[in-house]
Design a protein around this motif. Structure first.
Motif, PDB file in Angstrom:
ATOM      1  N   THR A  28     -11.174   8.422  -1.653  1.00  0.00           N
ATOM      2  CA  THR A  28     -10.053   9.468  -1.603  1.00  0.00           C
ATOM      3  C   THR A  28      -9.305   9.351  -2.551  1.00  0.00           C
ATOM      4  O   THR A  28      -8.163  10.353  -2.732  1.00  0.00           O
ATOM      5  CB  THR A  28      -9.271   9.140  -0.096  1.00  0.00           C
ATOM      6  OG1 THR A  28      -8.619   8.092  -0.354  1.00  0.00           O
ATOM      7  CG2 THR A  28     -10.227   9.221   0.821  1.00  0.00           C
ATOM      8  N   THR A  31      -8.065  12.355  -4.843  1.00  0.00           N
ATOM      9  CA  THR A  31      -7.283  13.523  -4.484  1.00  0.00           C
ATOM     10  C   THR A  31      -5.681  13.407  -3.801  1.00  0.00           C
ATOM     11  O   THR A  31      -5.244  14.147  -3.486  1.00  0.00           O
ATOM     12  CB  THR A  31      -8.020  14.051  -3.055  1.00  0.00           C
ATOM     13  OG1 THR A  31      -7.689  12.989  -2.157  1.00  0.00           O
ATOM     14  CG2 THR A  31      -9.402  14.332  -3.436  1.00  0.00           C
ATOM     15  N   TYR A  32      -5.182  11.995  -4.287  1.00  0.00           N
ATOM     16  CA  TYR A  32      -3.940  11.731  -3.656  1.00  0.00           C
ATOM     17  C   TYR A  32      -3.228  11.135  -5.029  1.00  0.00           C
ATOM     18  O   TYR A  32      -3.909  10.399  -5.735  1.00  0.00           O
ATOM     19  CB  TYR A  32      -4.055  10.702  -2.669  1.00  0.00           C
ATOM     20  CG  TYR A  32      -4.180  11.115  -1.250  1.00  0.00           C
ATOM     21  CD1 TYR A  32      -5.676  11.207  -0.859  1.00  0.00           C
ATOM     22  CD2 TYR A  32      -3.601  11.572  -0.325  1.00  0.00           C
ATOM     23  CE1 TYR A  32      -6.073  11.602   0.445  1.00  0.00           C
ATOM     24  CE2 TYR A  32      -3.686  12.325   0.827  1.00  0.00           C
ATOM     25  CZ  TYR A  32      -5.432  12.348   1.112  1.00  0.00           C
ATOM     26  OH  TYR A  32      -5.609  12.615   2.320  1.00  0.00           O
ATOM     27  N   ARG A  53       2.346  14.597  -8.178  1.00  0.00           N
ATOM     28  CA  ARG A  53       1.489  15.365  -7.579  1.00  0.00           C
ATOM     29  C   ARG A  53       0.878  16.197  -8.764  1.00  0.00           C
ATOM     30  O   ARG A  53      -0.379  16.529  -8.807  1.00  0.00           O
ATOM     31  CB  ARG A  53       1.863  16.130  -6.604  1.00  0.00           C
ATOM     32  CG  ARG A  53       2.419  15.554  -5.270  1.00  0.00           C
ATOM     33  CD  ARG A  53       2.750  16.359  -4.254  1.00  0.00           C
ATOM     34  NE  ARG A  53       3.473  15.744  -3.261  1.00  0.00           N
ATOM     35  CZ  ARG A  53       2.990  14.910  -2.359  1.00  0.00           C
ATOM     36  NH1 ARG A  53       1.819  14.690  -2.414  1.00  0.00           N
ATOM     37  NH2 ARG A  53       3.815  14.291  -1.493  1.00  0.00           N
ATOM     38  N   ARG A  97      -1.435   4.429  -1.789  1.00  0.00           N
ATOM     39  CA  ARG A  97      -1.539   5.944  -1.830  1.00  0.00           C
ATOM     40  C   ARG A  97      -0.494   6.692  -1.053  1.00  0.00           C
ATOM     41  O   ARG A  97      -0.083   6.082  -0.248  1.00  0.00           O
ATOM     42  CB  ARG A  97      -3.104   6.277  -1.039  1.00  0.00           C
ATOM     43  CG  ARG A  97      -3.490   7.487  -1.067  1.00  0.00           C
ATOM     44  CD  ARG A  97      -4.672   7.946   0.003  1.00  0.00           C
ATOM     45  NE  ARG A  97      -3.932   8.127   1.351  1.00  0.00           N
ATOM     46  CZ  ARG A  97      -4.772   8.623   2.262  1.00  0.00           C
ATOM     47  NH1 ARG A  97      -5.859   9.055   2.024  1.00  0.00           N
ATOM     48  NH2 ARG A  97      -4.188   8.714   3.590  1.00  0.00           N
ATOM     49  N   ARG A  98      -0.283   7.648  -1.803  1.00  0.00           N
ATOM     50  CA  ARG A  98       0.949   8.557  -1.439  1.00  0.00           C
ATOM     51  C   ARG A  98       0.840   9.422  -0.098  1.00  0.00           C
ATOM     52  O   ARG A  98      -0.258   9.973  -0.244  1.00  0.00           O
ATOM     53  CB  ARG A  98       1.683   9.325  -2.565  1.00  0.00           C
ATOM     54  CG  ARG A  98       3.325   9.636  -2.163  1.00  0.00           C
ATOM     55  CD  ARG A  98       3.812   9.953  -3.637  1.00  0.00           C
ATOM     56  NE  ARG A  98       4.754  11.134  -3.599  1.00  0.00           N
ATOM     57  CZ  ARG A  98       5.072  12.051  -4.468  1.00  0.00           C
ATOM     58  NH1 ARG A  98       4.580  11.989  -5.661  1.00  0.00           N
ATOM     59  NH2 ARG A  98       6.027  13.102  -4.023  1.00  0.00           N
ATOM     60  N   LYS A  99       1.664   9.361   0.603  1.00  0.00           N
ATOM     61  CA  LYS A  99       1.648  10.375   1.832  1.00  0.00           C
ATOM     62  C   LYS A  99       1.500  11.865   1.599  1.00  0.00           C
ATOM     63  O   LYS A  99       2.271  11.908   0.293  1.00  0.00           O
ATOM     64  CB  LYS A  99       2.795   9.996   2.886  1.00  0.00           C
ATOM     65  CG  LYS A  99       2.738   8.748   3.470  1.00  0.00           C
ATOM     66  CD  LYS A  99       4.095   8.770   4.506  1.00  0.00           C
ATOM     67  CE  LYS A  99       4.219   7.446   4.899  1.00  0.00           C
ATOM     68  NZ  LYS A  99       5.513   7.487   5.793  1.00  0.00           N
ATOM     69  N   PRO A 100       0.806  12.580   2.030  1.00  0.00           N
ATOM     70  CA  PRO A 100       0.783  14.057   1.621  1.00  0.00           C
ATOM     71  C   PRO A 100       2.118  14.589   1.619  1.00  0.00           C
ATOM     72  O   PRO A 100       2.488  15.683   1.045  1.00  0.00           O
ATOM     73  CB  PRO A 100      -0.132  14.605   2.633  1.00  0.00           C
ATOM     74  CG  PRO A 100      -1.348  13.301   2.881  1.00  0.00           C
ATOM     75  CD  PRO A 100      -0.232  12.363   2.914  1.00  0.00           C
ATOM     76  N   TYR A 111       4.362   5.737   0.730  1.00  0.00           N
ATOM     77  CA  TYR A 111       3.124   5.503   0.816  1.00  0.00           C
ATOM     78  C   TYR A 111       2.549   4.762   1.917  1.00  0.00           C
ATOM     79  O   TYR A 111       2.973   4.334   2.858  1.00  0.00           O
ATOM     80  CB  TYR A 111       2.990   4.296  -0.336  1.00  0.00           C
ATOM     81  CG  TYR A 111       3.349   4.959  -1.585  1.00  0.00           C
ATOM     82  CD1 TYR A 111       4.647   4.919  -2.149  1.00  0.00           C
ATOM     83  CD2 TYR A 111       2.436   5.255  -2.728  1.00  0.00           C
ATOM     84  CE1 TYR A 111       5.093   5.592  -3.260  1.00  0.00           C
ATOM     85  CE2 TYR A 111       2.712   5.838  -3.971  1.00  0.00           C
ATOM     86  CZ  TYR A 111       4.020   6.015  -4.142  1.00  0.00           C
ATOM     87  OH  TYR A 111       4.253   6.281  -5.359  1.00  0.00           O
TER      88      TYR A 111
END
Length: 124
Positions: A28, A31-32, A53, A97-100, A111
């Motif tokens: 994943t 995509t992040y 982003r 990984r950063r939160k959407p 994250y």
């Protein structure tokens, strides 16, 4: 499922270099936005570097000009090249990984998935 695994830490003399890797077996990562943090004994977890982003790169002032974050989406891997290392860089380094939904890349609260960390020790 996100499974982040850091590697590449170790013991190095001041002025030396290390390259940390963060692999995502869940595929994943591409995509992040991803980031690197570090935590020294007795201290809070500290922002080191991250992608925005839009793909831009951002660094803590303490590492700017010495560290470089990069990624290889084909390998599902993010890197942290660390040059001109100093004893004060000694810490456990984590990728995350950063939160959407997050609005700030600098806070660890932004994250939601973390690796187990890799120890970096810089001797003087």
């Amino acid at each position: 499922q996100v499974l982040l695994q850091e590697s590449g830490g170790g013991l190095v003399q001041a002025g030396g270099s290390l390259r940390l890797s963060c692999a995502d077996s869940g595929r994943t990562l591409s995509t992040y936005p991803m980031g690197w943090f570090r935590q020294a004994p007795g201290k809070e977890r500290q922002f080191v570097a991250a992608f925005s982003r839009g793909g831009g790169t951002y660094y803590a002032d303490s590492v700017k000009g010495r560290f470089t974050i990069s990624r290889d989406n084909a390998k599902n891997t993010v890197y942290l090249q660390m040059d001109s290392l100093k004893p004060e860089d000694t810490a456990v380094y984590y990728c995350a990984r950063r939160k959407p939904s997050s609005t700030s890349m600098y806070s660890s609260n932004a994250y939601d998935s973390w690796g187990q960390g890799t120890q970096v020790t810089v001797s003087s």
